[in-house]
Design an enzyme around this catalytic site. Structure first.
Site, PDB file in Angstrom:
ATOM      1  N   GLU A 227      -8.127  -6.854   5.759  1.00 39.03           N
ATOM      2  CA  GLU A 227      -7.216  -8.044   5.147  1.00 39.03           C
ATOM      3  C   GLU A 227      -6.551  -8.604   6.452  1.00 39.03           C
ATOM      4  OE1 GLU A 227      -4.917  -5.937   2.098  1.00 39.03           O
ATOM      5  OE2 GLU A 227      -6.708  -5.387   1.088  1.00 39.03           O
TER       6      GLU A 227
ATOM      7  N   TYR B 279       1.071  -1.140   0.160  1.00 37.54           N
ATOM      8  CA  TYR B 279       0.130  -0.059  -0.025  1.00 37.54           C
ATOM      9  C   TYR B 279       0.809   1.391   0.081  1.00 37.54           C
ATOM     10  CZ  TYR B 279      -4.290  -2.416   0.659  1.00 37.54           C
ATOM     11  OH  TYR B 279      -5.481  -3.348   0.417  1.00 37.54           O
TER      12      TYR B 279
END
Length: 403
Positions: free
Chosen positions: A136, A94
Protein backbone atom coordinates in the site's frame (compact mmCIF):
# COMPACT_ATOMS: atom_id res chain seq x y z
CA UNK A 1 8.45 -17.27 11.40
CA UNK A 2 10.00 -20.44 12.76
CA UNK A 3 9.29 -23.84 11.22
CA UNK A 4 7.37 -24.81 14.36
CA UNK A 5 5.17 -21.70 14.15
CA UNK A 6 4.35 -22.47 10.52
CA UNK A 7 3.36 -26.00 11.53
CA UNK A 8 1.10 -24.60 14.24
CA UNK A 9 -0.58 -22.24 11.77
CA UNK A 10 -1.10 -25.06 9.26
CA UNK A 11 -2.55 -27.23 12.02
CA UNK A 12 -5.33 -24.69 12.62
CA UNK A 13 -6.69 -25.08 9.07
CA UNK A 14 -9.37 -27.64 10.11
CA UNK A 15 -10.56 -25.27 12.85
CA UNK A 16 -10.74 -22.39 10.38
CA UNK A 17 -12.68 -24.50 7.91
CA UNK A 18 -15.22 -25.33 10.60
CA UNK A 19 -15.39 -22.06 12.54
CA UNK A 20 -13.96 -19.40 10.22
CA UNK A 21 -17.12 -17.36 9.76
CA UNK A 22 -18.05 -17.66 13.44
CA UNK A 23 -14.61 -16.26 14.22
CA UNK A 24 -14.83 -13.37 11.74
CA UNK A 25 -18.36 -12.50 12.87
CA UNK A 26 -17.16 -12.32 16.47
CA UNK A 27 -14.06 -10.35 15.39
CA UNK A 28 -16.02 -7.61 13.63
CA UNK A 29 -18.49 -7.25 16.48
CA UNK A 30 -15.61 -7.01 18.96
CA UNK A 31 -13.63 -4.51 16.90
CA UNK A 32 -16.61 -2.23 16.19
CA UNK A 33 -17.58 -2.31 19.87
CA UNK A 34 -14.16 -0.98 20.82
CA UNK A 35 -13.66 1.22 17.74
CA UNK A 36 -17.08 2.39 16.47
CA UNK A 37 -15.34 5.10 14.42
CA UNK A 38 -14.14 2.36 12.04
CA UNK A 39 -17.72 1.84 10.87
CA UNK A 40 -17.15 4.95 8.73
CA UNK A 41 -14.46 3.04 6.80
CA UNK A 42 -16.26 -0.27 6.38
CA UNK A 43 -19.14 -1.10 4.06
CA UNK A 44 -21.86 -1.76 6.63
CA UNK A 45 -24.08 -3.21 3.93
CA UNK A 46 -21.57 -6.00 3.36
CA UNK A 47 -21.32 -6.41 7.13
CA UNK A 48 -25.09 -6.93 7.30
CA UNK A 49 -25.31 -9.37 4.40
CA UNK A 50 -22.30 -11.38 5.58
CA UNK A 51 -20.16 -10.92 2.48
CA UNK A 52 -17.34 -9.09 4.25
CA UNK A 53 -17.22 -11.72 6.99
CA UNK A 54 -17.07 -14.51 4.41
CA UNK A 55 -14.34 -12.72 2.49
CA UNK A 56 -12.23 -12.30 5.63
CA UNK A 57 -12.78 -15.94 6.64
CA UNK A 58 -11.67 -17.07 3.19
CA UNK A 59 -8.62 -14.82 3.32
CA UNK A 60 -7.54 -16.07 6.75
CA UNK A 61 -8.00 -19.66 5.61
CA UNK A 62 -6.04 -19.09 2.40
CA UNK A 63 -3.19 -17.52 4.35
CA UNK A 64 -3.07 -20.47 6.78
CA UNK A 65 -3.13 -22.97 3.91
CA UNK A 66 -0.24 -21.18 2.19
CA UNK A 67 1.80 -20.24 5.24
CA UNK A 68 4.87 -22.03 3.84
CA UNK A 69 4.78 -19.82 0.75
CA UNK A 70 2.46 -16.80 1.15
CA UNK A 71 3.96 -15.25 -2.01
CA UNK A 72 1.50 -17.36 -4.05
CA UNK A 73 -1.20 -15.02 -2.73
CA UNK A 74 0.51 -11.84 -3.93
CA UNK A 75 -1.99 -11.25 -6.75
CA UNK A 76 -4.90 -11.39 -4.31
CA UNK A 77 -3.04 -9.23 -1.79
CA UNK A 78 -2.35 -6.57 -4.41
CA UNK A 79 -6.06 -6.40 -5.19
CA UNK A 80 -6.92 -6.04 -1.50
CA UNK A 81 -4.19 -3.43 -1.09
CA UNK A 82 -5.51 -1.41 -4.01
CA UNK A 83 -8.94 -1.25 -2.37
CA UNK A 84 -7.38 -0.40 0.99
CA UNK A 85 -5.58 2.56 -0.56
CA UNK A 86 -8.85 3.77 -2.06
CA UNK A 87 -10.29 3.70 1.48
CA UNK A 88 -7.25 5.46 2.99
CA UNK A 89 -6.32 2.52 5.23
CA UNK A 90 -3.21 3.39 7.27
CA UNK A 91 -0.60 1.26 9.13
CA UNK A 92 -2.18 2.01 12.52
CA UNK A 93 -5.38 0.32 11.36
CA UNK A 94 -3.46 -2.95 11.01
CA UNK A 95 -2.54 -2.77 14.70
CA UNK A 96 -6.19 -2.40 15.65
CA UNK A 97 -7.24 -5.30 13.45
CA UNK A 98 -4.38 -7.46 14.72
CA UNK A 99 -5.20 -6.89 18.37
CA UNK A 100 -8.84 -7.81 17.91
CA UNK A 101 -8.18 -10.74 15.57
CA UNK A 102 -5.78 -12.44 17.99
CA UNK A 103 -8.11 -11.74 20.91
CA UNK A 104 -11.01 -13.19 18.91
CA UNK A 105 -9.06 -16.37 18.12
CA UNK A 106 -8.43 -16.84 21.84
CA UNK A 107 -12.01 -16.10 22.88
CA UNK A 108 -13.79 -18.06 20.13
CA UNK A 109 -11.58 -21.15 19.89
CA UNK A 110 -10.99 -21.33 23.64
CA UNK A 111 -8.72 -23.95 25.19
CA UNK A 112 -7.27 -25.32 21.91
CA UNK A 113 -5.88 -21.83 21.25
CA UNK A 114 -2.77 -22.28 23.39
CA UNK A 115 -0.33 -19.49 24.11
CA UNK A 116 2.01 -21.09 21.58
CA UNK A 117 -0.66 -21.03 18.86
CA UNK A 118 -1.63 -17.46 19.67
CA UNK A 119 2.01 -16.39 19.47
CA UNK A 120 2.35 -18.12 16.09
CA UNK A 121 -0.75 -16.36 14.78
CA UNK A 122 0.51 -13.03 16.11
CA UNK A 123 3.78 -13.46 14.21
CA UNK A 124 1.90 -14.63 11.11
CA UNK A 125 -0.55 -11.74 11.20
CA UNK A 126 2.11 -9.05 11.53
CA UNK A 127 4.12 -10.71 8.78
CA UNK A 128 1.07 -10.37 6.55
CA UNK A 129 0.46 -6.82 7.80
CA UNK A 130 4.01 -5.84 6.83
CA UNK A 131 3.44 -7.21 3.32
CA UNK A 132 0.20 -5.25 2.98
CA UNK A 133 1.62 -2.03 4.42
CA UNK A 134 4.54 -2.13 1.98
CA UNK A 135 2.27 -2.87 -0.98
CA UNK A 136 0.00 0.00 0.00
CA UNK A 137 2.94 2.33 0.59
CA UNK A 138 3.89 1.80 -3.06
CA UNK A 139 0.35 2.60 -4.21
CA UNK A 140 0.17 5.76 -2.07
CA UNK A 141 3.49 6.90 -3.54
CA UNK A 142 2.27 6.11 -7.05
CA UNK A 143 -0.84 8.24 -6.49
CA UNK A 144 1.25 11.24 -5.47
CA UNK A 145 3.66 10.77 -8.38
CA UNK A 146 0.86 11.35 -10.90
CA UNK A 147 -0.07 14.76 -12.20
CA UNK A 148 -3.24 15.63 -10.32
CA UNK A 149 -2.86 12.65 -7.99
CA UNK A 150 -3.79 12.62 -4.30
CA UNK A 151 -4.30 10.32 -1.32
CA UNK A 152 -7.27 10.20 1.01
CA UNK A 153 -10.54 11.96 0.25
CA UNK A 154 -10.97 14.90 -2.14
CA UNK A 155 -14.14 16.92 -2.73
CA UNK A 156 -15.79 16.84 -6.16
CA UNK A 157 -18.84 18.68 -7.48
CA UNK A 158 -21.61 16.76 -9.26
CA UNK A 159 -21.98 19.09 -12.25
CA UNK A 160 -24.17 16.84 -14.41
CA UNK A 161 -26.48 13.88 -13.84
CA UNK A 162 -27.81 11.80 -16.74
CA UNK A 163 -30.44 9.04 -16.68
CA UNK A 164 -28.94 6.10 -18.59
CA UNK A 165 -31.74 3.58 -18.00
CA UNK A 166 -34.71 3.11 -15.69
CA UNK A 167 -32.33 2.32 -12.81
CA UNK A 168 -28.88 3.71 -13.72
CA UNK A 169 -27.73 7.32 -13.50
CA UNK A 170 -24.38 8.78 -14.55
CA UNK A 171 -22.68 11.36 -12.35
CA UNK A 172 -20.10 13.75 -13.80
CA UNK A 173 -17.67 14.68 -11.03
CA UNK A 174 -15.51 17.82 -11.28
CA UNK A 175 -12.82 18.70 -8.69
CA UNK A 176 -14.03 21.37 -6.30
CA UNK A 177 -10.54 22.89 -6.09
CA UNK A 178 -10.41 23.29 -9.88
CA UNK A 179 -7.04 21.57 -10.04
CA UNK A 180 -5.88 18.74 -12.28
CA UNK A 181 -7.17 15.21 -11.79
CA UNK A 182 -5.17 12.00 -12.07
CA UNK A 183 -5.40 9.76 -15.12
CA UNK A 184 -6.40 6.11 -14.83
CA UNK A 185 -6.38 2.79 -16.61
CA UNK A 186 -9.70 1.93 -18.28
CA UNK A 187 -11.55 -0.46 -15.97
CA UNK A 188 -10.41 1.08 -12.68
CA UNK A 189 -12.70 2.41 -9.93
CA UNK A 190 -12.94 5.24 -7.43
CA UNK A 191 -14.28 5.10 -3.90
CA UNK A 192 -17.13 7.47 -3.09
CA UNK A 193 -17.88 8.61 0.46
CA UNK A 194 -21.37 9.83 1.40
CA UNK A 195 -23.17 10.42 4.69
CA UNK A 196 -26.02 7.98 5.36
CA UNK A 197 -28.55 9.53 7.70
CA UNK A 198 -30.20 6.23 8.67
CA UNK A 199 -26.85 4.92 9.95
CA UNK A 200 -25.45 8.26 11.12
CA UNK A 201 -22.27 7.18 9.37
CA UNK A 202 -20.10 8.08 6.44
CA UNK A 203 -20.14 5.15 4.04
CA UNK A 204 -17.66 4.32 1.26
CA UNK A 205 -18.50 2.44 -1.92
CA UNK A 206 -16.47 1.59 -4.99
CA UNK A 207 -17.80 2.51 -8.44
CA UNK A 208 -16.11 1.81 -11.75
CA UNK A 209 -15.22 4.79 -13.89
CA UNK A 210 -17.54 4.52 -16.88
CA UNK A 211 -15.78 6.74 -19.42
CA UNK A 212 -12.33 7.06 -20.89
CA UNK A 213 -9.97 9.49 -19.20
CA UNK A 214 -10.30 13.20 -19.77
CA UNK A 215 -8.69 16.08 -17.88
CA UNK A 216 -11.91 17.69 -16.61
CA UNK A 217 -14.06 15.12 -14.81
CA UNK A 218 -14.64 11.55 -13.72
CA UNK A 219 -17.86 9.76 -14.58
CA UNK A 220 -19.46 6.97 -12.59
CA UNK A 221 -22.72 5.23 -13.51
CA UNK A 222 -24.65 3.91 -10.54
CA UNK A 223 -27.52 1.43 -10.35
CA UNK A 224 -30.16 2.32 -7.78
CA UNK A 225 -30.57 -0.79 -5.66
CA UNK A 226 -34.03 -1.54 -4.28
CA UNK A 227 -35.31 -3.18 -1.10
CA UNK A 228 -32.96 -1.47 1.34
CA UNK A 229 -34.21 -3.34 4.42
CA UNK A 230 -33.24 -6.67 2.90
CA UNK A 231 -30.37 -5.15 0.94
CA UNK A 232 -28.66 -2.52 3.10
CA UNK A 233 -25.95 -2.15 0.46
CA UNK A 234 -28.54 -0.11 -1.44
CA UNK A 235 -28.37 2.81 0.97
CA UNK A 236 -25.41 4.47 -0.77
CA UNK A 237 -26.79 4.04 -4.29
CA UNK A 238 -30.12 5.48 -3.13
CA UNK A 239 -28.31 8.39 -1.49
CA UNK A 240 -26.44 9.08 -4.72
CA UNK A 241 -29.62 8.89 -6.80
CA UNK A 242 -31.10 11.50 -4.47
CA UNK A 243 -28.24 13.92 -5.15
CA UNK A 244 -28.71 17.02 -7.30
CA UNK A 245 -26.43 18.81 -9.70
CA UNK A 246 -24.20 21.11 -7.65
CA UNK A 247 -23.95 18.76 -4.67
CA UNK A 248 -20.50 17.84 -3.36
CA UNK A 249 -19.17 14.37 -2.55
CA UNK A 250 -15.75 13.06 -1.54
CA UNK A 251 -13.88 10.55 -3.66
CA UNK A 252 -10.56 8.73 -3.65
CA UNK A 253 -8.02 8.56 -6.45
CA UNK A 254 -8.58 5.89 -9.16
CA UNK A 255 -7.48 2.39 -8.18
CA UNK A 256 -7.91 -1.27 -9.08
CA UNK A 257 -6.15 -4.09 -10.91
CA UNK A 258 -8.99 -4.96 -13.31
CA UNK A 259 -8.06 -2.81 -16.29
CA UNK A 260 -6.60 -2.66 -19.76
CA UNK A 261 -2.90 -2.14 -20.13
CA UNK A 262 -2.11 1.06 -21.96
CA UNK A 263 -0.82 0.57 -25.50
CA UNK A 264 -1.90 -3.10 -25.55
CA UNK A 265 -2.97 -4.09 -29.07
CA UNK A 266 -4.52 -7.45 -28.14
CA UNK A 267 -8.10 -8.06 -29.35
CA UNK A 268 -10.72 -7.58 -26.64
CA UNK A 269 -13.79 -9.56 -25.64
CA UNK A 270 -15.84 -7.58 -23.10
CA UNK A 271 -18.53 -9.62 -21.32
CA UNK A 272 -20.86 -7.85 -18.89
CA UNK A 273 -24.05 -8.42 -16.97
CA UNK A 274 -26.27 -5.56 -15.77
CA UNK A 275 -24.36 -2.61 -14.32
CA UNK A 276 -21.17 -4.63 -14.86
CA UNK A 277 -20.94 -2.87 -18.22
CA UNK A 278 -19.49 0.27 -16.59
CA UNK A 279 -15.77 -0.67 -16.60
CA UNK A 280 -16.23 -2.22 -20.06
CA UNK A 281 -17.55 1.08 -21.38
CA UNK A 282 -14.40 2.80 -20.16
CA UNK A 283 -12.35 0.18 -22.00
CA UNK A 284 -14.40 0.55 -25.18
CA UNK A 285 -14.28 4.35 -25.19
CA UNK A 286 -10.53 4.27 -24.60
CA UNK A 287 -10.10 1.96 -27.58
CA UNK A 288 -12.13 4.34 -29.74
CA UNK A 289 -10.39 7.49 -28.55
CA UNK A 290 -6.91 6.02 -28.86
CA UNK A 291 -7.60 5.17 -32.52
CA UNK A 292 -6.03 1.76 -31.99
CA UNK A 293 -9.03 0.12 -33.63
CA UNK A 294 -8.19 -3.26 -32.18
CA UNK A 295 -10.82 -5.92 -32.78
CA UNK A 296 -13.38 -5.79 -29.97
CA UNK A 297 -16.39 -7.98 -29.23
CA UNK A 298 -18.95 -6.45 -26.84
CA UNK A 299 -21.29 -8.95 -25.14
CA UNK A 300 -23.88 -7.65 -22.69
CA UNK A 301 -26.82 -9.16 -20.89
CA UNK A 302 -29.54 -7.52 -18.79
CA UNK A 303 -33.14 -8.12 -17.75
CA UNK A 304 -34.83 -6.12 -20.48
CA UNK A 305 -34.52 -3.08 -22.71
CA UNK A 306 -35.70 -0.60 -20.07
CA UNK A 307 -32.70 -1.38 -17.83
CA UNK A 308 -30.24 -1.47 -20.73
CA UNK A 309 -27.91 1.46 -20.05
CA UNK A 310 -25.90 3.15 -22.83
CA UNK A 311 -27.84 1.23 -25.47
CA UNK A 312 -27.85 4.06 -28.02
CA UNK A 313 -24.21 4.87 -27.40
CA UNK A 314 -23.12 1.28 -28.03
CA UNK A 315 -25.28 1.12 -31.17
CA UNK A 316 -23.61 4.33 -32.39
CA UNK A 317 -20.15 2.90 -31.75
CA UNK A 318 -21.13 -0.31 -33.54
CA UNK A 319 -22.42 1.50 -36.62
CA UNK A 320 -19.30 3.65 -36.89
CA UNK A 321 -16.56 1.15 -36.04
CA UNK A 322 -15.78 -1.73 -38.39
CA UNK A 323 -13.63 -3.39 -35.75
CA UNK A 324 -16.46 -3.57 -33.18
CA UNK A 325 -18.99 -6.41 -32.98
CA UNK A 326 -21.81 -6.38 -30.41
CA UNK A 327 -24.15 -8.97 -28.91
CA UNK A 328 -27.04 -8.22 -26.56
CA UNK A 329 -29.09 -10.64 -24.48
CA UNK A 330 -32.42 -9.74 -22.82
CA UNK A 331 -33.97 -12.09 -20.28
CA UNK A 332 -37.41 -10.80 -21.25
CA UNK A 333 -38.73 -8.81 -24.21
CA UNK A 334 -41.20 -5.99 -23.70
CA UNK A 335 -44.15 -5.50 -26.05
CA UNK A 336 -43.09 -8.51 -28.15
CA UNK A 337 -40.91 -6.31 -30.35
CA UNK A 338 -38.81 -7.81 -33.12
CA UNK A 339 -35.21 -8.30 -32.11
CA UNK A 340 -32.25 -6.96 -34.09
CA UNK A 341 -29.94 -9.60 -35.52
CA UNK A 342 -27.37 -9.01 -32.77
CA UNK A 343 -29.91 -9.33 -29.92
CA UNK A 344 -31.13 -12.60 -28.39
CA UNK A 345 -33.77 -13.60 -25.88
CA UNK A 346 -32.36 -15.27 -22.78
CA UNK A 347 -29.26 -15.00 -20.65
CA UNK A 348 -25.79 -14.50 -22.08
CA UNK A 349 -24.81 -17.59 -24.06
CA UNK A 350 -21.26 -17.50 -25.37
CA UNK A 351 -21.96 -20.46 -27.66
CA UNK A 352 -23.97 -18.01 -29.79
CA UNK A 353 -20.85 -15.82 -30.05
CA UNK A 354 -18.37 -18.67 -30.49
CA UNK A 355 -17.19 -17.71 -33.97
CA UNK A 356 -16.66 -14.07 -33.06
CA UNK A 357 -14.81 -14.54 -29.78
CA UNK A 358 -12.33 -17.21 -30.93
CA UNK A 359 -9.72 -14.54 -31.64
CA UNK A 360 -6.01 -15.23 -31.61
CA UNK A 361 -4.34 -13.50 -28.66
CA UNK A 362 -7.60 -12.04 -27.33
CA UNK A 363 -7.97 -10.94 -23.73
CA UNK A 364 -11.32 -11.61 -22.08
CA UNK A 365 -12.83 -9.34 -19.42
CA UNK A 366 -15.91 -10.32 -17.38
CA UNK A 367 -17.84 -8.11 -14.97
CA UNK A 368 -21.19 -8.65 -13.27
CA UNK A 369 -22.79 -10.54 -10.38
CA UNK A 370 -20.95 -13.51 -8.87
CA UNK A 371 -23.05 -16.19 -10.61
CA UNK A 372 -22.67 -14.37 -13.93
CA UNK A 373 -18.88 -14.33 -13.61
CA UNK A 374 -18.72 -18.01 -12.71
CA UNK A 375 -20.98 -18.98 -15.60
CA UNK A 376 -19.15 -16.97 -18.25
CA UNK A 377 -15.74 -18.00 -16.97
CA UNK A 378 -16.66 -21.66 -17.27
CA UNK A 379 -18.13 -21.06 -20.73
CA UNK A 380 -14.81 -19.59 -21.86
CA UNK A 381 -12.91 -22.53 -20.41
CA UNK A 382 -15.29 -24.86 -22.30
CA UNK A 383 -14.37 -22.94 -25.46
CA UNK A 384 -10.70 -23.72 -24.76
CA UNK A 385 -9.81 -20.16 -23.78
CA UNK A 386 -6.70 -20.13 -21.60
CA UNK A 387 -7.43 -19.00 -18.04
CA UNK A 388 -4.41 -16.69 -18.14
CA UNK A 389 -6.26 -14.61 -20.75
CA UNK A 390 -9.43 -14.30 -18.65
CA UNK A 391 -9.85 -11.41 -16.20
CA UNK A 392 -12.84 -10.65 -14.00
CA UNK A 393 -14.10 -8.04 -11.56
CA UNK A 394 -16.50 -8.93 -8.79
CA UNK A 395 -18.34 -6.00 -7.25
CA UNK A 396 -18.00 -5.95 -3.46
CA UNK A 397 -15.81 -8.26 -1.31
CA UNK A 398 -13.81 -10.72 -3.39
CA UNK A 399 -15.44 -14.14 -2.89
CA UNK A 400 -14.45 -15.64 -6.25
CA UNK A 401 -11.10 -17.30 -6.90
CA UNK A 402 -11.23 -18.89 -10.35
CA UNK A 403 -7.72 -18.46 -11.70
Amino acid sequence: MTANQKELIAATVPILCESGEVLTNYFYERMFRHHPELKNMFNMGNQANGKQKSALANAVLAYAENIENPSVLIGVLKGIGSKHVSLNIQPEHYNIVGNHLIASIKEVIGEPATDEILEAWTVAYYQLADIMINLEKERYAENLSKNGGWNGWREFIIKKIEQESSEIKSFYLYPKDGKEIADFHPGQFISVQVFIKELNLLQPRQYSLSSSYNKEYYRISVKKETGMNSNPSGRVSNALHSKSEGDIISISAPAGLFHLEKDSKDPLVLISGGVGLTPMLSMLETNINSLQNKKTVWIHGCRNESVHAFKKQIEHFNQNSEWLETYTFYETIENHTDLPSNTSLGRVDLEKCRTSIKLSGARFYICGPEIFIRTQYQSLINLNISEENIFYEEFGPQLINLN
